[in-house]
Design an enzyme around this catalytic site. Structure first.
Site, mmCIF file in Angstrom:
data_model
loop_
_atom_site.group_PDB
_atom_site.id
_atom_site.type_symbol
_atom_site.label_atom_id
_atom_site.label_comp_id
_atom_site.label_asym_id
_atom_site.label_seq_id
_atom_site.Cartn_x
_atom_site.Cartn_y
_atom_site.Cartn_z
ATOM 1 N N THR A 13 0.825 -1.195 0.000
ATOM 2 C CA THR A 13 0.000 0.000 0.000
ATOM 3 C C THR A 13 0.862 1.249 0.000
ATOM 4 O OG1 THR A 13 -1.559 -1.171 1.375
ATOM 5 C CG2 THR A 13 -1.872 1.191 1.186
ATOM 6 N N ARG B 220 -11.381 -8.884 -7.747
ATOM 7 C CA ARG B 220 -11.854 -7.910 -6.751
ATOM 8 C C ARG B 220 -11.281 -6.539 -7.070
ATOM 9 N NH1 ARG B 220 -9.142 -5.645 -2.238
ATOM 10 N NH2 ARG B 220 -10.495 -5.064 -0.502
ATOM 11 N N ILE B 221 -12.083 -5.527 -6.971
ATOM 12 C CA ILE B 221 -11.600 -4.147 -7.061
ATOM 13 C C ILE B 221 -11.760 -3.539 -5.682
ATOM 14 C CG2 ILE B 221 -11.959 -1.868 -8.076
ATOM 15 C CD1 ILE B 221 -12.960 -3.336 -10.601
HETATM 16 N N1 ASP Z 1 -7.480 -0.895 0.996
HETATM 17 C C1 ASP Z 1 -6.826 -1.930 0.202
HETATM 18 C C2 ASP Z 1 -7.837 -2.921 -0.288
HETATM 19 O O1 ASP Z 1 -8.745 -3.266 0.439
HETATM 20 C C3 ASP Z 1 -5.750 -2.607 0.958
HETATM 21 C C4 ASP Z 1 -4.662 -1.653 1.309
HETATM 22 O O2 ASP Z 1 -3.810 -1.410 0.461
HETATM 23 O O3 ASP Z 1 -4.681 -1.109 2.404
HETATM 24 O O4 ASP Z 1 -7.695 -3.373 -1.390
#
Ligand code: ASP
EC number: 3.4.19.5
Length: 151
Positions: free
Chosen positions: A21, A49-50
């Site tokens: 991330t 999944r998106i």
């Molecule tokens: N928020 C991202 C997701 O659910 C995960 C992340 O990079 O924190 O795909």
């Protein structure tokens, strides 16, 4: 790159969160705000999944008040439209950025674990998360720098 799987966050090895991330929020000298978020998603995600990261208003948002980039459980972030909500709370409740992110994290996530980095048009920097920690850093043009993981 390898991470110590004994270190946990939200009951999962921190490696689930750590490598993938990258969010960034910036404000320029005229108050222009911008945000971006890149993510590999969550471990064991469904095929195709998106997540929230590319969805403007969910994981990423900027307007003339602030810029917001989120991390954490994408499904909870999407349901909350978390990034847009921070700006809406500032606009409609008249709260400053730190109070707005605190409010959004507390009231909107419905049990999901997430966090956000934010900056306002006036240069206020604020973080919020309801997980045990969130990797983050801040740098300003006058040379101030800080990094953090925990509260
Ligand atoms: N928020 C991202 C997701 O659910 C995960 C992340 O990079 O924190 O795909």
């Amino acid at each position: 790159m390898s991470f110590d799987t004994r270190i946990q966050m939200n009951g999962l090895p921190i490696s689930v969160y750590a490598p993938e991330t990258v969010g960034c929020v910036v404000v320029d000298s005229s108050g222009g705000c911008a945000a971006t978020t890149s993510s590999g998603g969550l471990m064991n995600k469904k095929c195709c999944r998106i997540g929230d990261s590319p969805l403007i208003g969910a994981g990423t948002y900027a307007c003339d008040l602030c810029a917001v980039s989120c991390t954490g459980e994408g499904e909870a972030i999407i349901r909350a439209t978390l990034a847009r909500d921070v700006a809406a709370i500032m606009e409609y409740k008249g709260l400053a950025l730190q109070k707005a992110i605190n409010y959004a994290i507390k009231e909107r996530l419905d049990g999901g674990k997430a966090g956000a980095i934010t900056v306002s048009k006036d240069g206020e920097v604020a973080y919020g998360f309801n997980s045990n920690g969130m990797f983050r850093g801040c740098a300003t043009e006058d040379g101030f720098m800080e990094v953090g993981i925990w509260e």
